[in-house]
Design an enzyme around this catalytic site. Structure first.
Site, PDB file in Angstrom:
ATOM      1  N   GLU A 135      -9.936   4.106   6.231  1.00  0.00           N
ATOM      2  CA  GLU A 135      -8.887   4.673   7.503  1.00  0.00           C
ATOM      3  C   GLU A 135      -9.674   5.371   8.342  1.00  0.00           C
ATOM      4  O   GLU A 135      -9.613   4.959   9.420  1.00  0.00           O
ATOM      5  CB  GLU A 135      -7.868   5.331   6.751  1.00  0.00           C
ATOM      6  CG  GLU A 135      -6.786   4.675   5.862  1.00  0.00           C
ATOM      7  CD  GLU A 135      -6.297   3.348   6.456  1.00  0.00           C
ATOM      8  OE1 GLU A 135      -6.278   3.387   7.956  1.00  0.00           O
ATOM      9  OE2 GLU A 135      -5.399   2.554   5.885  1.00  0.00           O
ATOM     10  N   GLU A 158      -5.523  -2.605  12.694  1.00  0.00           N
ATOM     11  CA  GLU A 158      -5.618  -3.597  11.514  1.00  0.00           C
ATOM     12  C   GLU A 158      -6.219  -4.838  11.614  1.00  0.00           C
ATOM     13  O   GLU A 158      -6.915  -5.038  10.312  1.00  0.00           O
ATOM     14  CB  GLU A 158      -3.810  -3.929  11.608  1.00  0.00           C
ATOM     15  CG  GLU A 158      -2.782  -2.982  11.657  1.00  0.00           C
ATOM     16  CD  GLU A 158      -3.029  -1.866  10.522  1.00  0.00           C
ATOM     17  OE1 GLU A 158      -3.421  -2.015   9.607  1.00  0.00           O
ATOM     18  OE2 GLU A 158      -2.755  -0.508  10.893  1.00  0.00           O
ATOM     19  N   GLU A 200       0.836  -1.113   0.018  1.00  0.00           N
ATOM     20  CA  GLU A 200      -0.108  -0.001   0.038  1.00  0.00           C
ATOM     21  C   GLU A 200       0.684   1.337   0.091  1.00  0.00           C
ATOM     22  O   GLU A 200       1.883   1.339   0.822  1.00  0.00           O
ATOM     23  CB  GLU A 200      -0.796  -0.088   1.408  1.00  0.00           C
ATOM     24  CG  GLU A 200      -2.069   1.107   1.045  1.00  0.00           C
ATOM     25  CD  GLU A 200      -2.933   1.268   2.260  1.00  0.00           C
ATOM     26  OE1 GLU A 200      -3.659   2.002   2.425  1.00  0.00           O
ATOM     27  OE2 GLU A 200      -2.760   0.373   3.291  1.00  0.00           O
ATOM     28  N   HIS A 258      -9.544  -3.732  10.022  1.00  0.00           N
ATOM     29  CA  HIS A 258      -9.311  -3.570   8.564  1.00  0.00           C
ATOM     30  C   HIS A 258      -9.984  -4.803   7.785  1.00  0.00           C
ATOM     31  O   HIS A 258     -10.209  -4.730   6.394  1.00  0.00           O
ATOM     32  CB  HIS A 258      -8.025  -2.986   8.129  1.00  0.00           C
ATOM     33  CG  HIS A 258      -7.607  -1.635   8.045  1.00  0.00           C
ATOM     34  ND1 HIS A 258      -8.698  -0.658   7.397  1.00  0.00           N
ATOM     35  CD2 HIS A 258      -6.646  -0.862   8.261  1.00  0.00           C
ATOM     36  CE1 HIS A 258      -8.152   0.415   7.270  1.00  0.00           C
ATOM     37  NE2 HIS A 258      -7.020   0.308   8.032  1.00  0.00           N
TER      38      HIS A 258
END
Length: 890
Positions: A322, A300, A123, A303
């Site tokens: 985000e 994380e 990313e 996500h």
């Protein structure tokens, strides 16, 4: 990438890809000098787009073969893209063979080596440094990955998904095959090949499905992984309980690596983390480190659904994943604690971060909406605006529809979009559609301006009490200041949580004119026009308004409250955030008054007594007291001024610290003695709060001793430093000595380094403490410059570079902003050095000069000269050039 290789990318120019890649079969023959990558893709045309050539992104790759359905074809490479014409109309197999050199990859983007192992970071656009691909988030494919490597050097072979096969190969090699059944964009690809050890834990989901959780680290660090594992277990349980979202793979892996540009990365099923957010034990990690690990592990993992299962259509929608996931990790950390005060401490810490980092960004040359309209380098838009302000936008949605309504909206969001690449508008629409009749649904078009308008809204509040009519009229108005590319702003939807407090501290019932009865003592007013009036009735006493409770919107509030009003809120407000805010504003008023007038600061008796009352309060949590008694930072003070003299700000703030140290000397002694934590170490909120307050008290006691030359407290502090049984207390004592410039500071620093010379993350703290120490006669800057030559310092490791350079340039204004411009020379030299190695890191450091135009002379001219010097470098990355060009723009 060098200047000229990336054009300006505009959101309005988005078009769907001409081709889809449905599945990918990757084979890696891993070698540090020359890794072979065989990439077999199942490709088909997108019938919604006119026929055109297939253009695959690539960067720093050696292309050796291209096959279509097994046959060699002609191709060309243009602007780092592999271009193929005359492709079949029907779905076809495309095979691309390339090699790359991981050991030469200092950018830490793509496939690179660290500590003798292989790691990836894809990313935002790192996958193109591994193989040619449609490297964009709206192209989602299933991945099958086979890794081949030396079995002795790289015994652990990991990739996304589930392990389906492994075995030995000739020549001392072995292999592992991983299959990820969930389609994902290329930025979520990951591999690891290294010599690692693992902590494992099996858990059972509510569905009854068993999952294997694993945390991989280098040998010798396994004892530092318990907290990360516990945080992961808690994250899985919380997401199931709060949102009904379960882990969707057989296993979930975390791998820690010391060379990493960011905090962590949410690659599907294989999260790669900076060691800073994995490794912790009481001897090496502070309470803040433990909290950071909990937050980042949660972030994380969350996500996995908000970012992986539903991802971004394009990088302009970055806050879709985000901002939402920051909100989720904030809620997670708040839900893990059981007291309202502990929840409030977390909220205050998050808002303080927002104000110190995002508000200045909103007011500077890099100001951009939560959903940007254009960029040159996408890496530059992993910003506080996208993350932290984006989280506040999501929080406002929850405020407007309620906690249960937000959960309904999340459910609808996943029902509609699971497995898709979508936009911020899609998310907002789902939350609104699940809550018809809500303020969000009613004002959705206006609310979405939070995604399209940059800048921090200013809210003015004025109240008037009519004793005869028993009414209190509150008038709210809003204004948006110009920002780059947006000279005018339209009204936002701003939820204002509020209450009214009577003269005895009572919380008054809230009844608007026209209502039949009061509606509790707290409510949310929805400001959606430039100016609105609210008239409360049935009030027998004149109230003090408590506005923007819990920081219900990311705005600048001007409520025109007097000192007496603020003292009243500090003593009586039931909302802990506003109680803290009142204390901060009392300090701000005094500090800014002295800074603006140039007069000597004198903290009056009323303020001193208010701080003593907080410190001695019998029921307030220690963590909350520490937050109230910590003065606003020099950076936050600077943001309140039209013209900034960093040295004057430092002088005034230091004077305030010294007066608090002296006026409350006996109170600090009491606080230190009564907030000692006995027994074994625990990072729980109560214990962490006690340590925080005790360390603050110690810092003030050492500061006071620096004036009276009393050796008692520096001596006790040095003894505490030596005897401490945990890093929080040891570093707290060391910080107290260093920041008071005690004679024992040098001996303590040497002892600290000797104790922890083999602990990289602790040595990072050692560098950072010295670079961020309170400046005195130029000593701190001189020490920081000397530390560049320390044998333990390296620009190639992002953590180490940040520990010194970021600490000085961002966290120590008085040491950085010097009248001789030496700080700016230091900055320019480091940016240019870093840019040749790691442009992403260089661009982060370059942001230290965003607000140079607000500086007074001689700082302003010297700062501009330094920025111009960087901009004049011919060989400059797009990352840095975009930052400095925007900084210099009129």
């Amino acid at each position: 990438m060098r200047e000229g290789s990336s054009p300006l990318i505009r959101r309005e120019d988005y078009t769907a890809p001409a081709y889809w890649i449905r599945s990918v079969d990757l084979t890696f023959d891993l070698d540090p000098a020359k890794t072979l990558v065989v990439n077999r893709m199942q490709v088909e045309r997108n019938p919604a787009v006119a026929a055109q050539a297939l253009r695959l992104d690539g960067e720093e790759l050696n292309l050796t073969r291209v096959l279509v359905n097994g046959d060699s074809v002609s191709f060309r490479v243009e602007n780092q893209q592999l271009v193929l014409d005359n492709l079949p109309e029907t779905p076809f197999t495309l095979e691309v063979r390339t090699t790359c050199a991981p050991e030469k990859n200092t950018q830490l983007s793509g496939l690179y080596t660290s500590g003798g192992g292989f790691f990836t970071q894809c990313e935002a656009e790192g996958f193109r440094r591994i193989t040619y691909f449609l490297d964009r988030p709206d192209v989602m494919a299933t991945f099958s990955v086979t890794l081949k490597a030396d079995a002795t050097k790289y015994p652990v072979l990991l990739s996304n998904g589930n392990l389906v096969e492994q075995g030995t190969l000739d020549g001392g090699k072995h292999y592992a095959k991983w299959v990820d059944p969930h389609p994902k964009p290329s930025y979520l690809f990951a591999l690891v090949a290294a010599n690692l050890v693992c902590r494992e834990q099996k858990i059972r989901a509510r569905s009854g499905r068993e999952h294997l959780l694993q945390v991989y680290v280098r040998a010798g660090d396994l004892d530092k992984t318990e907290h990360a594992m516990n945080s992961l277990i808690a994250s899985v349980a919380w997401d199931e309980a709060r949102f009904g979202l379960s882990l969707d793979l057989d296993r979930f892996m975390i791998v820690a690596v010391s060379d990493f540009n960011m905090g962590a990365m949410e690659n599907k099923g294989l999260n790669i983390f900076n060691t800073k957010y994995v490794l912790a034990n009481p001897a090496t990690a502070t309470d803040a480190d433990y909290a950071g690990i909990e937050s980042v592990v949660g972030h994380e993992y969350f996500h996995n659904w908000t970012g992986n299962r539903i991802t971004c259509r394009d990088w302009f929608q970055l806050s879709l994943k985000e901002g939402l996931t920051v909100f989720r990790d904030q809620e997670f950390s708040q839900d893990l604690v059981h007291s309202p005060s502990a929840r409030a401490v977390k909220r205050i810490e998050d808002v303080r971060t927002l104000r110190q980092h995002q508000f200045p960004e909103d007011a500077g040359p890099m100001a951009h909406p939560v959903r940007p309209d254009s960029y040159v380098e996408i890496n530059n838009f992993y910003t506080a605006t996208v993350y932290d302000k984006g989280a506040e936008v999501v929080r406002m949605m929850q405020t407007l529809v309620g906690r249960d309504g937000f959960a309904r909206g999340m459910t609808l969001y996943f029902q509609r979009h699971d497995g898709q690449a979508v936009t911020c508008d899609d998310f907002a629409q789902a939350i609104a559609d699940a809550n018809p009749g809500s303020a969000l649904a009613t004002h959705l078009a206006i609310f979405k301006r939070w995604y399209s308008q940059a800048g921090t809204p200013r809210v003015q509040a004025r109240g008037h009490y009519n004793a005869d009519a028993r009414t209190y009229t509150l008038e709210l108005s809003q204004q948006g200041l110009p920002s780059p590319g947006q000279p005018t702003k339209e009204p936002w939807v701003i939820p204002v949580a509020m209450g009214l407090i009577g003269p005895r501290g009572e919380h008054l019932p809230l009844q608007l004119v026209g209502e039949d009865a009061p509606v509790g003592t707290e409510r949310v007013l929805v400001l959606h026009e430039e100016r609105q009036r609210y008239e409360f009735t049935g009030l027998d006493v004149e109230p003090v308004p408590s506005l923007l409770r819990g920081f219900s919107a990311p705005v600048l509030l001007e409520d025109h409250l007097s000192d007496a009003d603020l003292l009243h809120l500090l003593a009586h407000d039931a909302d802990p955030f506003n109680r803290w805010e009142a204390g901060q504003r009392l300090a701000l008023n005094r500090l800014l008054g002295a800074i603006r007038t140039g007069q000597a600061l004198h903290l009056d008796a009323a303020y001193i007594e208010a701080m003593r009352s907080v410190l001695r309060h019998p029921t307030l949590d220690a963590a909350f007291k520490e937050l109230v008694l910590t003065l606003p930072s020099e950076g936050y003070l600077a943001e309140q001024l039209e013209e900034v003299d960093p040295q004057r700000i430092h002088q005034v703030r230091e004077a305030a610290r010294l007066q608090l140290a002296q006026a409350l000397h006996h109170d600090w002694e009491w606080a230190f003695e009564t907030h000692q934590v006995r027994g074994g170490y625990s990072p729980d909120p109560v214990s962490a709060g006690q340590r925080a307050l005790a360390n603050l008290a110690l810092a003030y006691l050492c500061l006071g001793a620096s004036v009276t030359h009393d050796p008692v407290w520096p001596g006790r502090t040095y003894q505490r430093f030596k005897d401490a049984t945990n890093m929080t207390d040891r570093l707290g004592a060391l910080s107290a000595l260093v920041n008071s410039h005690a004679e024992l500071a040098e001996a303590a620093l040497q002892r600290f380094h000797a104790l922890f010379r083999d602990e990289a993350l602790v040595i990072d703290k050692w560098f950072a403490l010295q670079a961020a120490a309170s400046e005195k006669d130029g000593r701190v800057f001189a020490r920081a410059r000397q530390l560049l030559s320390h044998p333990d310092f390296s620009l190639r490791n992002p953590n180490r570079a940040r520990s010194l350079i970021t600490a000085l340039c961002f966290m120590n204004p008085a040491a950085f902003h010097r009248t001789d411009a030496a700080g700016y020379v230091f900055w320019a030299d480091r940016v240019l050095e870093l840019d040749a190695i790691n442009p992403q890191l260089a661009a982060r450091v370059a942001r230290a000069m965003d607000r140079w135009k607000q500086l007074a002379e001689p700082y302003r001219s010297a700062a501009r000269e330094a920025i111009a010097r960087v901009a004049a470098r011919a060989e400059l990355s797009n990352d840095v050039r975009e930052i400095v060009t925007r900084a210099l723009a009129d």
